[in-house]
Design a protein around this motif. Structure first.
Motif, PDB file in Angstrom:
ATOM      1  N   LEU A  54       0.825  -1.204   0.000  1.00 33.93           N
ATOM      2  CA  LEU A  54       0.000   0.000   0.000  1.00 33.93           C
ATOM      3  C   LEU A  54       0.862   1.258   0.000  1.00 33.93           C
ATOM      4  O   LEU A  54       0.614   2.187  -0.776  1.00 33.93           O
ATOM      5  CB  LEU A  54      -0.934  -0.015   1.212  1.00 33.93           C
ATOM      6  N   MET A  55       1.892   1.276   0.830  1.00 31.91           N
ATOM      7  CA  MET A  55       2.763   2.452   0.887  1.00 31.91           C
ATOM      8  C   MET A  55       3.548   2.640  -0.414  1.00 31.91           C
ATOM      9  O   MET A  55       3.720   3.768  -0.883  1.00 31.91           O
ATOM     10  CB  MET A  55       3.733   2.344   2.064  1.00 31.91           C
ATOM     11  N   SER A  56       4.017   1.555  -1.015  1.00 35.58           N
ATOM     12  CA  SER A  56       4.737   1.695  -2.279  1.00 35.58           C
ATOM     13  C   SER A  56       3.793   2.114  -3.409  1.00 35.58           C
ATOM     14  O   SER A  56       4.182   2.875  -4.297  1.00 35.58           O
ATOM     15  CB  SER A  56       5.460   0.399  -2.634  1.00 35.58           C
ATOM     16  N   GLY A  57       2.547   1.652  -3.374  1.00 35.89           N
ATOM     17  CA  GLY A  57       1.570   2.085  -4.367  1.00 35.89           C
ATOM     18  C   GLY A  57       1.228   3.553  -4.238  1.00 35.89           C
ATOM     19  O   GLY A  57       1.099   4.267  -5.235  1.00 35.89           O
ATOM     20  N   VAL A  58       1.082   4.022  -3.008  1.00 36.70           N
ATOM     21  CA  VAL A  58       0.780   5.443  -2.786  1.00 36.70           C
ATOM     22  C   VAL A  58       1.958   6.311  -3.207  1.00 36.70           C
ATOM     23  O   VAL A  58       1.775   7.363  -3.832  1.00 36.70           O
ATOM     24  CB  VAL A  58       0.384   5.684  -1.309  1.00 36.70           C
ATOM     25  N   SER A  59       3.185   5.865  -2.901  1.00 37.27           N
ATOM     26  CA  SER A  59       4.350   6.658  -3.322  1.00 37.27           C
ATOM     27  C   SER A  59       4.485   6.669  -4.839  1.00 37.27           C
ATOM     28  O   SER A  59       4.880   7.690  -5.419  1.00 37.27           O
ATOM     29  CB  SER A  59       5.616   6.121  -2.677  1.00 37.27           C
ATOM     30  N   SER A  60       4.143   5.581  -5.494  1.00 35.42           N
ATOM     31  CA  SER A  60       4.169   5.555  -6.953  1.00 35.42           C
ATOM     32  C   SER A  60       3.067   6.438  -7.533  1.00 35.42           C
ATOM     33  O   SER A  60       3.268   7.108  -8.553  1.00 35.42           O
ATOM     34  CB  SER A  60       4.001   4.121  -7.450  1.00 35.42           C
ATOM     35  N   PHE A  61       1.906   6.448  -6.893  1.00 35.52           N
ATOM     36  CA  PHE A  61       0.790   7.270  -7.364  1.00 35.52           C
ATOM     37  C   PHE A  61       1.105   8.745  -7.229  1.00 35.52           C
ATOM     38  O   PHE A  61       0.786   9.546  -8.110  1.00 35.52           O
ATOM     39  CB  PHE A  61      -0.472   6.921  -6.562  1.00 35.52           C
ATOM     40  N   VAL A  62       1.750   9.129  -6.151  1.00 31.59           N
ATOM     41  CA  VAL A  62       2.071  10.531  -5.914  1.00 31.59           C
ATOM     42  C   VAL A  62       3.304  10.959  -6.700  1.00 31.59           C
ATOM     43  O   VAL A  62       3.358  12.064  -7.247  1.00 31.59           O
ATOM     44  CB  VAL A  62       2.253  10.786  -4.399  1.00 31.59           C
ATOM     45  N   GLY A  63       4.306  10.092  -6.788  1.00 36.87           N
ATOM     46  CA  GLY A  63       5.579  10.478  -7.373  1.00 36.87           C
ATOM     47  C   GLY A  63       5.641  10.444  -8.887  1.00 36.87           C
ATOM     48  O   GLY A  63       6.293  11.274  -9.507  1.00 36.87           O
ATOM     49  N   ARG A  64       4.984   9.510  -9.507  1.00 36.12           N
ATOM     50  CA  ARG A  64       5.074   9.342 -10.960  1.00 36.12           C
ATOM     51  C   ARG A  64       3.778   9.793 -11.617  1.00 36.12           C
ATOM     52  O   ARG A  64       2.864   9.009 -11.794  1.00 36.12           O
ATOM     53  CB  ARG A  64       5.321   7.876 -11.300  1.00 36.12           C
ATOM     54  N   ARG A  65       3.706  11.026 -12.002  1.00 37.60           N
ATOM     55  CA  ARG A  65       2.491  11.557 -12.615  1.00 37.60           C
ATOM     56  C   ARG A  65       2.750  12.018 -14.031  1.00 37.60           C
ATOM     57  O   ARG A  65       2.223  13.030 -14.465  1.00 37.60           O
ATOM     58  CB  ARG A  65       1.948  12.698 -11.769  1.00 37.60           C
ATOM     59  N   LYS A  66       3.562  11.275 -14.772  1.00 39.64           N
ATOM     60  CA  LYS A  66       3.872  11.689 -16.124  1.00 39.64           C
ATOM     61  C   LYS A  66       2.826  11.182 -17.123  1.00 39.64           C
ATOM     62  O   LYS A  66       2.388  11.910 -17.996  1.00 39.64           O
ATOM     63  CB  LYS A  66       5.258  11.181 -16.511  1.00 39.64           C
ATOM     64  N   HIS A  67       2.418   9.934 -16.977  1.00 33.38           N
ATOM     65  CA  HIS A  67       1.446   9.335 -17.883  1.00 33.38           C
ATOM     66  C   HIS A  67       0.198   8.926 -17.114  1.00 33.38           C
ATOM     67  O   HIS A  67       0.272   8.518 -15.956  1.00 33.38           O
ATOM     68  CB  HIS A  67       2.028   8.100 -18.569  1.00 33.38           C
ATOM     69  N   LEU A  68      -0.929   8.986 -17.785  1.00 37.70           N
ATOM     70  CA  LEU A  68      -2.194   8.583 -17.174  1.00 37.70           C
ATOM     71  C   LEU A  68      -2.230   7.077 -16.949  1.00 37.70           C
ATOM     72  O   LEU A  68      -2.760   6.610 -15.944  1.00 37.70           O
ATOM     73  CB  LEU A  68      -3.359   9.021 -18.055  1.00 37.70           C
ATOM     74  N   LEU A  69      -1.631   6.301 -17.843  1.00 36.43           N
ATOM     75  CA  LEU A  69      -1.647   4.850 -17.698  1.00 36.43           C
ATOM     76  C   LEU A  69      -0.866   4.400 -16.465  1.00 36.43           C
ATOM     77  O   LEU A  69      -1.324   3.530 -15.730  1.00 36.43           O
ATOM     78  CB  LEU A  69      -1.072   4.189 -18.955  1.00 36.43           C
ATOM     79  N   SER A  70       0.278   4.988 -16.198  1.00 34.09           N
ATOM     80  CA  SER A  70       1.040   4.616 -15.004  1.00 34.09           C
ATOM     81  C   SER A  70       0.304   5.023 -13.731  1.00 34.09           C
ATOM     82  O   SER A  70       0.369   4.317 -12.718  1.00 34.09           O
ATOM     83  CB  SER A  70       2.431   5.231 -15.038  1.00 34.09           C
ATOM     84  N   THR A  71      -0.412   6.123 -13.777  1.00 32.26           N
ATOM     85  CA  THR A  71      -1.214   6.541 -12.625  1.00 32.26           C
ATOM     86  C   THR A  71      -2.353   5.562 -12.382  1.00 32.26           C
ATOM     87  O   THR A  71      -2.616   5.184 -11.238  1.00 32.26           O
ATOM     88  CB  THR A  71      -1.767   7.948 -12.861  1.00 32.26           C
ATOM     89  N   LEU A  72      -3.010   5.124 -13.444  1.00 34.52           N
ATOM     90  CA  LEU A  72      -4.092   4.158 -13.292  1.00 34.52           C
ATOM     91  C   LEU A  72      -3.577   2.807 -12.814  1.00 34.52           C
ATOM     92  O   LEU A  72      -4.227   2.135 -12.015  1.00 34.52           O
ATOM     93  CB  LEU A  72      -4.843   3.997 -14.615  1.00 34.52           C
ATOM     94  N   LEU A  73      -2.414   2.398 -13.285  1.00 33.44           N
ATOM     95  CA  LEU A  73      -1.836   1.130 -12.826  1.00 33.44           C
ATOM     96  C   LEU A  73      -1.456   1.190 -11.349  1.00 33.44           C
ATOM     97  O   LEU A  73      -1.668   0.215 -10.613  1.00 33.44           O
ATOM     98  CB  LEU A  73      -0.618   0.773 -13.668  1.00 33.44           C
ATOM     99  N   SER A  74      -0.912   2.298 -10.902  1.00 36.44           N
ATOM    100  CA  SER A  74      -0.587   2.412  -9.482  1.00 36.44           C
ATOM    101  C   SER A  74      -1.852   2.459  -8.635  1.00 36.44           C
ATOM    102  O   SER A  74      -1.881   1.934  -7.517  1.00 36.44           O
ATOM    103  CB  SER A  74       0.293   3.616  -9.217  1.00 36.44           C
ATOM    104  N   LEU A  75      -2.920   3.037  -9.160  1.00 33.75           N
ATOM    105  CA  LEU A  75      -4.193   3.039  -8.444  1.00 33.75           C
ATOM    106  C   LEU A  75      -4.758   1.625  -8.324  1.00 33.75           C
ATOM    107  O   LEU A  75      -5.284   1.244  -7.270  1.00 33.75           O
ATOM    108  CB  LEU A  75      -5.182   3.965  -9.158  1.00 33.75           C
TER     109      LEU A  75
END
Length: 100
Positions: A16-37
């Motif tokens: 959960l913590m690594s997913g939240v850090s990926s969601f907050v830190g990597r906001r370059k592409h919409l697909l990577s944001t959706l995958l982290s979500l």
């Protein structure tokens, strides 16, 4: 045996913590944001299954949560397809609030 149960509880919390850090830190592409979500939803699902099985409850709420997570994934993919069709890519830097 107690150390194994603590380890089993720590893994979804770390996920959960690594997913939240990926969601907050990597906001370059919409697909990577959706995958982290989706990764966050999977870790929350795993944590809920462990907690409900540890407490001895029913799994009906977990199935309801899994259904909502699947609907959220389908909605995210529909949004991704719509954005790619209108803007040509899924970069956040190419979006403008005045275009929409």
């Amino acid at each position: 045996m107690a150390a194994l149960s603590v380890f089993i509880m720590v893994v979804p919390i770390f996920m959960l913590m690594s997913g939240v850090s990926s969601f907050v830190g990597r906001r370059k592409h919409l697909l990577s944001t959706l995958l982290s979500l989706e990764y966050i939803m999977l870790s929350v699902f795993w944590l809920m299954v462990l907690m409900i099985s540890f407490l001895g409850g029913d799994g009906y709420f977990v199935l309801f949560f899994l259904t909502l997570a699947a609907c959220e994934g389908a909605l995210g993919l529909a949004l991704l397809v719509s954005v790619v069709r209108t803007h040509g890519n899924d970069n956040f830097s190419s979006f403008m609030s005045l275009q929409c």
